[in-house]
Design a protein around this motif. Structure first.
Motif, short mmCIF file in Angstrom:
data_model
loop_
_atom_site.label_atom_id
_atom_site.label_comp_id
_atom_site.label_asym_id
_atom_site.label_seq_id
_atom_site.Cartn_x
_atom_site.Cartn_y
_atom_site.Cartn_z
N THR A 223 11.32 -3.42 -47.57
CA THR A 223 11.39 -4.88 -47.73
C THR A 223 10.16 -5.33 -48.51
O THR A 223 9.25 -4.54 -48.77
CB THR A 223 11.42 -5.59 -46.36
N SER B 56 19.29 -10.84 -43.70
CA SER B 56 19.55 -9.41 -43.84
C SER B 56 18.98 -8.58 -42.70
O SER B 56 18.79 -7.38 -42.83
CB SER B 56 18.95 -8.89 -45.16
N ILE B 57 18.71 -9.20 -41.56
CA ILE B 57 18.15 -8.46 -40.44
C ILE B 57 19.23 -7.53 -39.89
O ILE B 57 20.32 -7.98 -39.53
CB ILE B 57 17.66 -9.42 -39.35
N GLN C 116 14.54 -11.22 -44.67
CA GLN C 116 14.28 -10.48 -43.44
C GLN C 116 13.62 -11.42 -42.44
O GLN C 116 12.58 -11.14 -41.87
CB GLN C 116 13.39 -9.27 -43.76
N THR D 121 10.66 -11.14 -47.02
CA THR D 121 10.05 -12.16 -46.18
C THR D 121 9.18 -13.05 -47.06
O THR D 121 8.55 -12.57 -48.01
CB THR D 121 9.20 -11.56 -45.04
N THR E 144 10.00 0.79 -41.56
CA THR E 144 10.17 0.01 -42.78
C THR E 144 8.86 -0.06 -43.55
O THR E 144 7.79 -0.29 -42.96
CB THR E 144 10.62 -1.43 -42.46
N SER F 198 6.96 -2.46 -45.92
CA SER F 198 6.96 -3.86 -46.35
C SER F 198 5.93 -4.00 -47.46
O SER F 198 4.72 -3.94 -47.21
CB SER F 198 6.61 -4.79 -45.19
N ASP G 51 15.84 -3.97 -49.04
CA ASP G 51 16.66 -4.21 -47.86
C ASP G 51 16.45 -5.60 -47.27
O ASP G 51 17.13 -5.96 -46.30
CB ASP G 51 16.35 -3.16 -46.80
N GLY G 52 15.54 -6.35 -47.83
CA GLY G 52 15.28 -7.69 -47.35
C GLY G 52 13.96 -8.19 -47.89
O GLY G 52 13.15 -7.43 -48.42
#
Length: 383
Positions: free
Chosen positions: A166, A2-3, A238, A196, A126, A128, A193-194
């Motif tokens: 994210t 999703s990057i 991500q 990790t 972003t 995170s 949005d993603g």
């Protein structure tokens, strides 16, 4: 994965430029820790194992932005400690974004509702948010009840205000693949949005040393997780597809310890984000004076079990640029979760671990005494 295309284009162009300039070693992500102080005490973290006079130190806005300029990496990840405890964090983020670099603030989100209106949504910014699994898993990991629910509420709040959000998740030995897969489904449903993911960081000063994964267990765990999500295609990560392929044991990457250099209140940490064996005052010294061949999997005992993103994501990204068809294959068909694994690195010639934490603390105490003496002299001169 999703990057966003903006990330892919800018980072790809940056990497190509470094290759055209003939640079063998270059940073990809600056890890910026403007403080070590945190409002949690997680059992798997060694970041807050310092005396109070060190936990009370802060990098100034000027020091942070000078480090961003000095390093030159296209992405800046702001961690800690808990970065939202830093009163000047909004100015630091704004300065990074104004430079056309991507700013990512890693936070446990406990203070996000209180602080969020100090920030502006931007495609270069972003949040995170730290989530180490479902409610029970996460609250256990952070050693405090109720943190998961507050983090979920913070995700919803940030999304409602137009921010890019994210999550970052660390999994340790004993993680149940079925439960982790369900957690990834639930996190996806939050509209992030993603995501990790990473195996547990082997901080040598962490209170809990019994739940870090070795390399074989890491590969088995991530194969089992990804198998439950169509080779990872069920979720928006991500991260590069080739890094996920590495976690599943399908790549034999060497570490790129200079790919995510760390700037802390003490200077530039040598050699990498996870392993602190001294500090230097400038990024140039870090890059030119570190004996990089002495570190990494196969070279140093402390690195033997590491498969963490800070060292291996840069290796995977570089491979994606060199061989984009491999990354395209993962994107189309997902990560392979069956069959033989790639051969691992040889450990025959690794040097034994050296434990220098106490020496570092002693050196840092000298720095503190020097700073106190300098301030005293300046006050005397001013008077």
């Amino acid at each position: 994965m999703s990057i966003p295309f903006r990330y892919v284009a800018k980072i790809g162009a940056y990497i190509v430029k470094q290759h055209l300039l003939g640079r063998k070693r270059y940073p990809l992500v600056l890890m910026l820790e403007p403080l070590f102080r945190c409002n949690l005490a997680c059992a798997g973290c060694g970041k807050i194992d310092y005396p109070d006079h060190i936990l009370n130190k802060r990098l100034s806005v000027e020091e942070c932005l000078a480090s961003v300029d000095e390093c030159g990496a296209p992405v800046v990840v702001i961690a800690g400690g808990e970065p939202l405890l830093h009163k000047e964090l909004p100015q630091i983020v704004e300065g990074i974004v104004q430079r056309g670099k991507f700013a990512i603030v890693c936070t446990n989100a406990l203070l996000l509702a209180k602080k969020i209106d100090q920030y502006k949504p931007s495609p270069y910014f972003t949040w995170s948010i730290h989530l180490d699994g479902d409610k029970e898993m996460h609250d256990h990991a952070v050693s405090q009840e109720g943190v998961y629910e507050r983090a979920v509420e913070a995700i919803k709040l940030a999304k409602s205000k137009g921010f890019r959000v994210t999550t970052n998740s660390t999994f340790f030995a004993g993680a149940d693949p079925e439960r982790v897969a369900k957690f990834l489904d639930d996190t996806t449903a939050l509209g992030v949005d993603g995501m990790t993911v990473s195996p547990g960081y082997a901080y040598e000063r962490a209170p809990d040393q019994t739940h870090f994964l070795n390399r074989q267990k890491t590969k088995e765990l991530f194969r089992a997780i990804l198998r439950r999500g169509r080779g990872g295609k069920a979720w928006e990560f991500q991260q590069s597809g080739l890094f996920m392929n590495f976690l599943a044991g399908n790549e034999s990457y060497l570490c790129t310890p200079w790919g995510n250099p760390l700037r802390t209140v003490f200077g530039w940490q040598r050699p990498c984000y996870l392993l602190g064996e001294g500090y230097v005052p400038t990024f140039k010294q870090l890059m030119e004076e570190t004996n990089w061949d002495a570190y990494g999997v196969g070279n140093y005992e402390k690195c033997a079990d590491c498969m963490v993103h800070s060292g291996f994501e840069p290796s995977a990204v570089a491979d994606s640029v060199r061989r984009p068809w491999k990354a395209a294959w993962i994107a189309l068909f997902g990560v392979r979760t069956e069959g033989p694994m790639a051969p691992d690195v040889s450990f025959e010639n690794q040097r034994p671990a050296e434990y220098v934490y106490d020496e570092n603390i002693a050196k840092l105490s000298e720095i503190r005494e020097h700073e106190a003496k300098k301030r005293s002299e300046e006050r005397s001169t001013a008077a």
